[in-house]
Enzyme design. Structure first.
Site, short mmCIF file in Angstrom:
data_model
loop_
_atom_site.label_atom_id
_atom_site.label_comp_id
_atom_site.label_asym_id
_atom_site.label_seq_id
_atom_site.Cartn_x
_atom_site.Cartn_y
_atom_site.Cartn_z
N GLU A 197 -11.90 5.72 6.63
CA GLU A 197 -12.82 4.82 7.59
C GLU A 197 -11.71 3.42 7.34
O GLU A 197 -12.45 2.23 7.92
CB GLU A 197 -13.38 3.94 6.10
CG GLU A 197 -13.00 3.58 5.08
CD GLU A 197 -12.53 4.41 4.55
OE1 GLU A 197 -12.19 4.07 3.17
OE2 GLU A 197 -12.62 5.70 3.91
N LYS B 247 4.74 6.81 -1.79
CA LYS B 247 3.91 6.72 -1.35
C LYS B 247 3.72 7.53 -0.27
O LYS B 247 4.54 7.71 0.52
CB LYS B 247 3.63 4.74 -1.73
CG LYS B 247 2.23 5.18 -1.36
CD LYS B 247 2.63 2.89 -0.57
CE LYS B 247 0.89 3.23 -0.26
NZ LYS B 247 0.01 1.42 -0.06
N HIS C 72 -8.36 8.11 3.80
CA HIS C 72 -9.55 6.82 4.16
C HIS C 72 -10.03 6.58 5.44
O HIS C 72 -8.91 6.14 6.19
CB HIS C 72 -8.70 5.65 4.00
CG HIS C 72 -8.31 4.74 2.64
ND1 HIS C 72 -9.42 4.54 1.52
CD2 HIS C 72 -7.65 4.69 1.38
CE1 HIS C 72 -8.98 3.88 0.59
NE2 HIS C 72 -7.99 4.25 0.43
N SER D 105 -3.03 6.72 1.87
CA SER D 105 -2.70 5.79 1.49
C SER D 105 -2.88 5.71 -0.07
O SER D 105 -3.72 5.10 -0.80
CB SER D 105 -3.15 4.18 1.77
OG SER D 105 -2.59 3.18 1.29
N CYS E 177 -10.62 8.46 -1.93
CA CYS E 177 -9.80 8.76 -1.98
C CYS E 177 -9.64 8.62 -4.25
O CYS E 177 -10.42 9.94 -3.82
CB CYS E 177 -8.65 7.30 -1.76
SG CYS E 177 -7.02 7.19 -1.36
N ARG F 264 2.49 -6.30 3.04
CA ARG F 264 1.74 -6.51 1.86
C ARG F 264 3.47 -6.27 1.08
O ARG F 264 3.62 -6.57 -0.10
CB ARG F 264 0.55 -6.52 0.94
CG ARG F 264 0.11 -6.29 -0.62
CD ARG F 264 -1.19 -5.40 -0.83
NE ARG F 264 -0.44 -4.45 -1.16
CZ ARG F 264 -1.22 -3.12 -0.88
NH1 ARG F 264 -2.92 -3.46 -1.41
NH2 ARG F 264 -0.87 -1.97 -0.56
#
Length: 301
Positions: free
Chosen positions: A237, A163, A235, A192, A142, A249
């Site tokens: 993982e 985003k 990402h 992300s 990333c 969040r």
């Protein structure tokens, strides 16, 4: 694969519940095996969560690994306890004279900042330069991928209109490259981020290969032609619930985020998440370890 981890690392208890084979230091010393030495520079704020995710991703190969966790010394972490960092993490100064078979540089939540404005940029550049002679292959994730492409090849990142968050379909560009061996023509991967890399900038550099990309999310996987540097723009993982946690969040922070794309059933955040990327994530990490680390690293540095 037996992954050798430090005694007491919190990720160990989590992964043992998932029946992932881990090995503590006391057992490892009884085996006459030369493990692959993997260094992880963890730039993520929630370090324990990232440790668990990466250990899980690295566990799907018959190779034995010995992991070393490293932190940036020129930046004070505010989301991970100092006791955890002091117990389980090393610094660049402590490993600078050592050699590693593989090296992983994670993402970091500093995407909107110019690289040079990041308070630890000088230290990271020194580490990336060091990796060219002290690690067989380095996997950048990333923001770590954007930083690596910028530092080594001068490729700029650019800010996205909003985003990019969700599970996006990727298409393999070159099936002959070992890094994508065993991949389907199309596969899913989490993204992300607030910034991106242009495919034309990667394709314009003769030292680089574009290996997978998405119509919606742009480049996903690139590599240097000698395999010494791998760049993963997403990402893979991530856990099943990671994007949900990030969404909740951001809602709590009043950021009014959009619902992650192609993630919740019926795009409804009150419904379950369908895990659709784990197999290819495991294959990616296993291929990196096998073809770019194990097959080419010297037995003795």
């Amino acid at each position: 694969m037996p992954v050798k981890v430090q005694n007491g690392l919190p990720a160990r208890a989590v992964l043992e519940k998932e029946n992932i084979f881990l090995m503590d230091e006391s057992r490892a010393v009884t085996q006459d095996i030369r493990p692959l030495r993997i260094l992880i520079l963890n730039l993520m704020p929630l370090k324990e969560e990232t440790e668990t995710q990466l250990l899980r991703a690295l566990s799907n190969t018959p190779l034995q690994l010995e992991l070393t966790l490293m932190r940036i010394s020129s930046h004070q972490s505010t989301h991970t306890s100092s006791s955890h960092l002091n117990t389980f993490y090393t610094t660049f100064g402590q490993v600078a004279l050592q050699y590693f078979d593989g090296f992983i540089i994670t993402g970091a939540p500093v995407e909107k900042m110019p690289f040079e404005d990041v308070d630890y940029w000088s230290e990271l550049c020194a580490i990336m330069d060091w990796s060219t002679t002290h690690a067989t292959s380095t996997l950048h994730i990333c923001w770590g991928a954007q930083a690596g492409l910028y530092h080594h090849y001068g490729i700029e990142k650019y800010e996205l209109p909003k985003k990019l968050s969700g599970i996006y379909t990727q298409r393999v560009c070159d099936r002959l490259v070992p890094l994508v061996r065993g991949f389907d023509d199309v596969f899913s991967a989490p993204h992300s981020r607030y910034t991106g890399t242009r495919r034309e900038d990667i394709l314009a550099n003769p030292q680089l290969m574009l290996l997978a990309e998405s119509e919606e999310a742009g480049p996903f996987l690139a590599a240097s032609r000698d395999g010494s540097r791998i760049f993963v723009m997403g990402h893979p993982e991530y856990d099943r619930e990671t994007l949900r946690q990030e969404y909740v969040r951001d809602v709590g922070r009043g950021l009014n985020p959009e619902i992650p794309c192609h993630y919740f059933e019926d795009d409804d955040p009150h419904k379950p998440v369908c895990l659709s990327w784990r197999v290819h994530a495991n294959t990616l990490y296993a291929n990196w370890l096998n073809y770019y680390v194990y097959q080419v690293t010297p037995y003795v540095w």
